[in-house]
Design a protein around this motif. Sequence first.
Motif: not given
Length: 318
Positions: A36-39
Amino acid sequence: MTLDDTAASGEHADVVCVASWNADLISRVARPIERGETLMASAFSISPGGKGSNAAVAAARQGARVALIARIGQDDFGRMGLKLWRDEGIATEQVEQVADEPSGVAQILVYDDGDNSIAVFPGAGAGLGAHHAEAARLLLSHCRVVMAPCEVPLAVTERAFAIAREAGAKTVLNPAPARPLPDALLALTDVLTPNESELLLLAGLDAGASTDAAAQVLIARGAAAVLVTLGGAGCRLYQAGQAPLSLPGRRMAVADTIGAGDTFTGALAAALARGEALPAAMELANAAAALSVTGHGAIGGMPSLAQVRALLAAPESE
Protein backbone atom coordinates in the motif's frame (compact mmCIF):
# COMPACT_ATOMS: atom_id res chain seq x y z
CA MET A 1 3.20 -16.62 -36.73
CA THR A 2 6.67 -16.83 -38.26
CA LEU A 3 10.12 -18.14 -37.44
CA ASP A 4 13.02 -15.74 -37.54
CA ASP A 5 15.67 -17.31 -39.77
CA THR A 6 17.91 -14.37 -40.52
CA ALA A 7 20.58 -14.97 -37.86
CA ALA A 8 23.61 -17.15 -38.34
CA SER A 9 22.88 -20.87 -38.40
CA GLY A 10 22.66 -22.56 -34.99
CA GLU A 11 22.86 -26.12 -36.34
CA HIS A 12 26.27 -26.62 -34.76
CA ALA A 13 25.72 -24.62 -31.56
CA ASP A 14 27.75 -25.55 -28.49
CA VAL A 15 25.00 -24.39 -26.11
CA VAL A 16 21.25 -24.36 -26.71
CA CYS A 17 19.10 -22.37 -24.33
CA VAL A 18 15.37 -22.96 -23.88
CA ALA A 19 14.93 -19.30 -23.23
CA SER A 20 12.57 -16.92 -21.53
CA TRP A 21 12.66 -13.33 -22.81
CA ASN A 22 11.53 -10.26 -20.91
CA ALA A 23 12.02 -6.55 -21.24
CA ASP A 24 13.22 -5.44 -17.80
CA LEU A 25 11.49 -2.30 -16.47
CA ILE A 26 13.87 -1.24 -13.71
CA SER A 27 13.13 1.33 -10.98
CA ARG A 28 15.67 2.24 -8.33
CA VAL A 29 14.28 2.86 -4.85
CA ALA A 30 15.87 3.20 -1.44
CA ARG A 31 14.34 0.07 0.09
CA PRO A 32 11.60 -2.56 -0.36
CA ILE A 33 8.12 -1.05 -0.64
CA GLU A 34 5.56 -1.86 2.01
CA ARG A 35 2.09 -3.04 0.99
CA GLY A 36 0.00 0.00 0.00
CA GLU A 37 3.02 2.33 0.09
CA THR A 38 4.35 4.57 -2.69
CA LEU A 39 8.02 5.49 -2.96
CA MET A 40 9.64 7.89 -5.42
CA ALA A 41 12.20 6.17 -7.66
CA SER A 42 15.58 7.80 -8.26
CA ALA A 43 16.01 6.25 -11.73
CA PHE A 44 14.21 4.18 -14.36
CA SER A 45 15.41 2.19 -17.35
CA ILE A 46 14.27 -0.45 -19.84
CA SER A 47 16.80 -3.15 -20.64
CA PRO A 48 17.04 -6.74 -21.94
CA GLY A 49 16.11 -9.49 -19.51
CA GLY A 50 14.61 -12.93 -19.01
CA LYS A 51 16.62 -15.64 -17.25
CA GLY A 52 17.01 -17.74 -20.38
CA SER A 53 18.07 -14.85 -22.58
CA ASN A 54 20.43 -13.56 -19.90
CA ALA A 55 22.11 -16.95 -19.53
CA ALA A 56 22.41 -17.25 -23.32
CA VAL A 57 24.16 -13.87 -23.51
CA ALA A 58 26.48 -14.88 -20.66
CA ALA A 59 27.40 -18.11 -22.47
CA ALA A 60 28.02 -16.27 -25.74
CA ARG A 61 30.31 -13.78 -24.01
CA GLN A 62 32.23 -16.75 -22.61
CA GLY A 63 32.99 -17.84 -26.16
CA ALA A 64 30.28 -20.45 -26.76
CA ARG A 65 28.30 -20.71 -29.98
CA VAL A 66 24.76 -20.27 -28.64
CA ALA A 67 21.29 -20.88 -30.10
CA LEU A 68 17.85 -20.21 -28.63
CA ILE A 69 14.52 -21.98 -28.48
CA ALA A 70 12.11 -19.19 -27.55
CA ARG A 71 8.76 -17.56 -28.24
CA ILE A 72 8.25 -13.77 -28.39
CA GLY A 73 5.69 -11.23 -29.53
CA GLN A 74 5.86 -9.21 -32.73
CA ASP A 75 6.17 -6.01 -30.72
CA ASP A 76 8.82 -3.49 -29.75
CA PHE A 77 10.03 -5.63 -26.86
CA GLY A 78 10.27 -8.68 -29.13
CA ARG A 79 12.29 -6.68 -31.65
CA MET A 80 14.55 -5.60 -28.78
CA GLY A 81 15.27 -9.25 -28.08
CA LEU A 82 16.04 -10.10 -31.70
CA LYS A 83 18.46 -7.18 -31.98
CA LEU A 84 20.22 -8.17 -28.77
CA TRP A 85 20.67 -11.78 -29.89
CA ARG A 86 21.97 -10.79 -33.30
CA ASP A 87 24.40 -8.31 -31.71
CA GLU A 88 25.65 -11.05 -29.36
CA GLY A 89 26.01 -13.59 -32.20
CA ILE A 90 23.23 -15.87 -30.91
CA ALA A 91 21.35 -17.99 -33.47
CA THR A 92 17.58 -17.38 -33.60
CA GLU A 93 16.16 -19.82 -36.16
CA GLN A 94 14.11 -21.46 -33.41
CA VAL A 95 12.72 -18.19 -32.05
CA GLU A 96 9.01 -18.10 -32.82
CA GLN A 97 7.32 -14.70 -33.22
CA VAL A 98 3.57 -14.37 -32.68
CA ALA A 99 1.46 -11.39 -33.66
CA ASP A 100 -1.37 -11.68 -31.14
CA GLU A 101 0.58 -12.01 -27.85
CA PRO A 102 2.89 -9.56 -26.05
CA SER A 103 6.49 -10.30 -25.22
CA GLY A 104 7.35 -10.93 -21.59
CA VAL A 105 7.99 -8.13 -19.09
CA ALA A 106 9.78 -8.07 -15.74
CA GLN A 107 9.15 -5.24 -13.26
CA ILE A 108 12.27 -4.87 -11.14
CA LEU A 109 12.92 -2.82 -8.02
CA VAL A 110 16.61 -2.27 -7.26
CA TYR A 111 17.44 -1.10 -3.73
CA ASP A 112 20.27 1.10 -2.47
CA ASP A 113 22.15 -1.95 -1.15
CA GLY A 114 22.17 -3.51 -4.63
CA ASP A 115 19.58 -6.21 -3.89
CA ASN A 116 16.34 -6.45 -5.88
CA SER A 117 12.77 -7.77 -6.14
CA ILE A 118 11.23 -8.92 -9.44
CA ALA A 119 7.72 -9.61 -10.79
CA VAL A 120 7.63 -11.43 -14.16
CA PHE A 121 4.87 -11.66 -16.78
CA PRO A 122 6.02 -14.34 -19.28
CA GLY A 123 3.87 -13.16 -22.20
CA ALA A 124 4.34 -15.18 -25.37
CA GLY A 125 6.97 -17.32 -23.67
CA ALA A 126 4.22 -19.11 -21.75
CA GLY A 127 3.20 -20.73 -25.05
CA LEU A 128 6.41 -22.73 -25.41
CA GLY A 129 5.65 -26.46 -25.49
CA ALA A 130 7.19 -29.86 -26.16
CA HIS A 131 6.51 -29.41 -29.88
CA HIS A 132 8.99 -26.54 -29.96
CA ALA A 133 11.68 -28.90 -28.66
CA GLU A 134 10.71 -31.46 -31.31
CA ALA A 135 10.95 -28.79 -34.01
CA ALA A 136 14.51 -28.10 -32.79
CA ARG A 137 15.54 -31.78 -32.65
CA LEU A 138 18.43 -31.34 -35.12
CA LEU A 139 19.76 -28.40 -33.14
CA LEU A 140 19.45 -30.25 -29.82
CA SER A 141 21.05 -33.40 -31.22
CA HIS A 142 24.23 -31.58 -32.27
CA CYS A 143 24.94 -29.41 -29.23
CA ARG A 144 27.06 -30.10 -26.15
CA VAL A 145 24.96 -28.45 -23.43
CA VAL A 146 21.27 -27.55 -23.12
CA MET A 147 20.20 -25.13 -20.40
CA ALA A 148 16.85 -23.74 -19.27
CA PRO A 149 15.32 -21.67 -16.46
CA CYS A 150 11.98 -22.30 -14.77
CA GLU A 151 10.54 -19.18 -16.43
CA VAL A 152 9.58 -21.42 -19.38
CA PRO A 153 6.99 -24.24 -19.23
CA LEU A 154 8.48 -27.44 -17.82
CA ALA A 155 7.13 -29.56 -20.69
CA VAL A 156 9.41 -27.92 -23.27
CA THR A 157 12.42 -28.20 -20.97
CA GLU A 158 11.79 -31.87 -20.20
CA ARG A 159 11.46 -32.73 -23.90
CA ALA A 160 14.53 -30.69 -24.85
CA PHE A 161 16.58 -32.34 -22.11
CA ALA A 162 15.43 -35.79 -23.20
CA ILE A 163 16.41 -35.17 -26.84
CA ALA A 164 19.77 -33.73 -25.81
CA ARG A 165 20.53 -36.57 -23.40
CA GLU A 166 19.84 -39.12 -26.14
CA ALA A 167 22.58 -37.45 -28.17
CA GLY A 168 25.04 -37.29 -25.26
CA ALA A 169 24.72 -33.60 -24.35
CA LYS A 170 24.79 -32.29 -20.79
CA THR A 171 21.82 -30.49 -19.25
CA VAL A 172 21.78 -27.51 -16.87
CA LEU A 173 18.60 -26.36 -15.13
CA ASN A 174 18.34 -23.04 -13.30
CA PRO A 175 15.22 -23.62 -11.13
CA ALA A 176 14.20 -19.98 -10.90
CA PRO A 177 11.60 -18.97 -10.13
CA ALA A 178 11.38 -22.03 -7.92
CA ARG A 179 8.46 -24.38 -8.46
CA PRO A 180 7.83 -28.07 -7.78
CA LEU A 181 9.86 -30.15 -10.22
CA PRO A 182 8.82 -33.61 -11.43
CA ASP A 183 11.24 -36.45 -10.77
CA ALA A 184 11.32 -37.15 -14.51
CA LEU A 185 12.88 -33.73 -15.14
CA LEU A 186 15.33 -34.03 -12.25
CA ALA A 187 16.46 -37.38 -13.66
CA LEU A 188 17.30 -35.61 -16.93
CA THR A 189 19.27 -32.84 -15.19
CA ASP A 190 23.06 -33.08 -15.01
CA VAL A 191 23.48 -29.86 -13.03
CA LEU A 192 20.79 -28.05 -11.02
CA THR A 193 21.76 -24.46 -10.07
CA PRO A 194 19.42 -23.11 -7.35
CA ASN A 195 20.15 -20.38 -4.85
CA GLU A 196 19.65 -21.16 -1.15
CA SER A 197 15.97 -20.25 -0.90
CA GLU A 198 15.14 -22.06 -4.16
CA LEU A 199 17.01 -25.12 -2.93
CA LEU A 200 14.97 -25.40 0.26
CA LEU A 201 11.68 -24.85 -1.59
CA LEU A 202 12.52 -27.51 -4.19
CA ALA A 203 13.47 -29.96 -1.47
CA GLY A 204 10.28 -29.24 0.48
CA LEU A 205 12.21 -28.30 3.63
CA ASP A 206 11.67 -25.49 6.12
CA ALA A 207 13.72 -22.31 6.00
CA GLY A 208 15.91 -23.45 8.88
CA ALA A 209 17.06 -26.65 7.15
CA SER A 210 20.65 -27.04 5.99
CA THR A 211 21.71 -26.73 2.38
CA ASP A 212 23.45 -30.09 2.76
CA ALA A 213 20.21 -31.85 3.66
CA ALA A 214 18.24 -30.10 0.92
CA ALA A 215 20.80 -30.92 -1.77
CA GLN A 216 20.80 -34.58 -0.80
CA VAL A 217 17.01 -34.69 -1.15
CA LEU A 218 17.28 -33.51 -4.76
CA ILE A 219 20.14 -35.86 -5.57
CA ALA A 220 18.11 -38.76 -4.17
CA ARG A 221 15.27 -37.71 -6.51
CA GLY A 222 17.52 -37.94 -9.55
CA ALA A 223 19.58 -34.77 -10.07
CA ALA A 224 23.15 -35.77 -10.95
CA ALA A 225 24.64 -32.65 -9.32
CA VAL A 226 23.31 -29.73 -7.30
CA LEU A 227 25.38 -26.55 -7.52
CA VAL A 228 24.02 -24.02 -5.02
CA THR A 229 24.76 -20.33 -5.54
CA LEU A 230 25.28 -18.47 -2.26
CA GLY A 231 25.44 -14.85 -3.38
CA GLY A 232 28.47 -13.08 -1.95
CA ALA A 233 29.44 -16.28 -0.11
CA GLY A 234 30.23 -18.14 -3.34
CA CYS A 235 28.81 -21.54 -4.25
CA ARG A 236 28.77 -25.18 -3.20
CA LEU A 237 28.68 -28.36 -5.31
CA TYR A 238 26.98 -31.59 -4.26
CA GLN A 239 27.31 -34.91 -6.08
CA ALA A 240 26.24 -38.38 -5.00
CA GLY A 241 28.94 -40.23 -3.09
CA GLN A 242 31.28 -37.21 -2.94
CA ALA A 243 32.07 -34.65 -0.27
CA PRO A 244 30.65 -31.18 -0.99
CA LEU A 245 32.99 -28.77 -2.76
CA SER A 246 32.81 -25.10 -1.77
CA LEU A 247 34.19 -21.95 -3.39
CA PRO A 248 34.24 -18.62 -1.53
CA GLY A 249 32.75 -15.47 -2.96
CA ARG A 250 34.79 -12.50 -4.13
CA ARG A 251 34.61 -8.99 -2.71
CA MET A 252 33.41 -6.77 -5.54
CA ALA A 253 32.05 -3.24 -5.85
CA VAL A 254 28.33 -4.02 -6.29
CA ALA A 255 26.30 -1.93 -8.74
CA ASP A 256 23.36 -4.35 -8.57
CA THR A 257 22.84 -8.11 -8.43
CA ILE A 258 20.38 -8.43 -11.34
CA GLY A 259 21.43 -11.29 -13.58
CA ALA A 260 24.19 -12.68 -11.35
CA GLY A 261 22.57 -16.11 -11.14
CA ASP A 262 21.92 -16.11 -14.89
CA THR A 263 25.55 -15.19 -15.53
CA PHE A 264 26.61 -18.10 -13.32
CA THR A 265 24.44 -20.56 -15.24
CA GLY A 266 25.48 -19.29 -18.68
CA ALA A 267 29.18 -19.27 -17.84
CA LEU A 268 28.87 -22.76 -16.37
CA ALA A 269 27.20 -24.04 -19.54
CA ALA A 270 29.88 -22.48 -21.75
CA ALA A 271 32.67 -24.04 -19.68
CA LEU A 272 31.04 -27.47 -19.74
CA ALA A 273 30.61 -27.14 -23.53
CA ARG A 274 34.37 -26.50 -23.81
CA GLY A 275 34.96 -29.78 -22.01
CA GLU A 276 35.84 -28.39 -18.59
CA ALA A 277 35.26 -30.73 -15.66
CA LEU A 278 32.45 -29.63 -13.36
CA PRO A 279 34.70 -28.27 -10.54
CA ALA A 280 36.68 -26.16 -13.04
CA ALA A 281 33.48 -24.97 -14.72
CA MET A 282 32.14 -24.05 -11.29
CA GLU A 283 35.21 -21.88 -10.61
CA LEU A 284 34.78 -20.03 -13.90
CA ALA A 285 31.06 -19.51 -13.27
CA ASN A 286 31.72 -18.23 -9.75
CA ALA A 287 34.17 -15.64 -11.08
CA ALA A 288 31.83 -14.61 -13.93
CA ALA A 289 28.96 -14.05 -11.49
CA ALA A 290 31.22 -11.95 -9.25
CA LEU A 291 32.16 -9.70 -12.17
CA SER A 292 28.54 -9.38 -13.26
CA VAL A 293 27.49 -7.46 -10.15
CA THR A 294 29.87 -4.62 -11.01
CA GLY A 295 27.64 -3.45 -13.89
CA HIS A 296 24.06 -2.23 -14.04
CA GLY A 297 21.15 -4.35 -15.32
CA ALA A 298 20.97 -8.01 -16.21
CA ILE A 299 23.68 -7.96 -18.87
CA GLY A 300 25.57 -4.72 -18.20
CA GLY A 301 28.27 -6.42 -16.14
CA MET A 302 28.39 -9.80 -17.90
CA PRO A 303 32.08 -10.46 -18.57
CA SER A 304 34.07 -11.96 -21.40
CA LEU A 305 36.06 -15.15 -20.94
CA ALA A 306 39.27 -13.08 -20.95
CA GLN A 307 37.93 -10.97 -18.06
CA VAL A 308 37.02 -14.07 -16.07
CA ARG A 309 40.45 -15.62 -16.59
CA ALA A 310 42.10 -12.36 -15.59
CA LEU A 311 40.11 -12.27 -12.35
CA LEU A 312 41.04 -15.88 -11.57
CA ALA A 313 44.71 -15.12 -12.24
CA ALA A 314 44.73 -12.02 -10.03
CA PRO A 315 45.56 -12.34 -6.31
CA GLU A 316 42.66 -11.83 -3.92
CA SER A 317 42.76 -8.39 -2.28
CA GLU A 318 43.10 -8.31 1.48
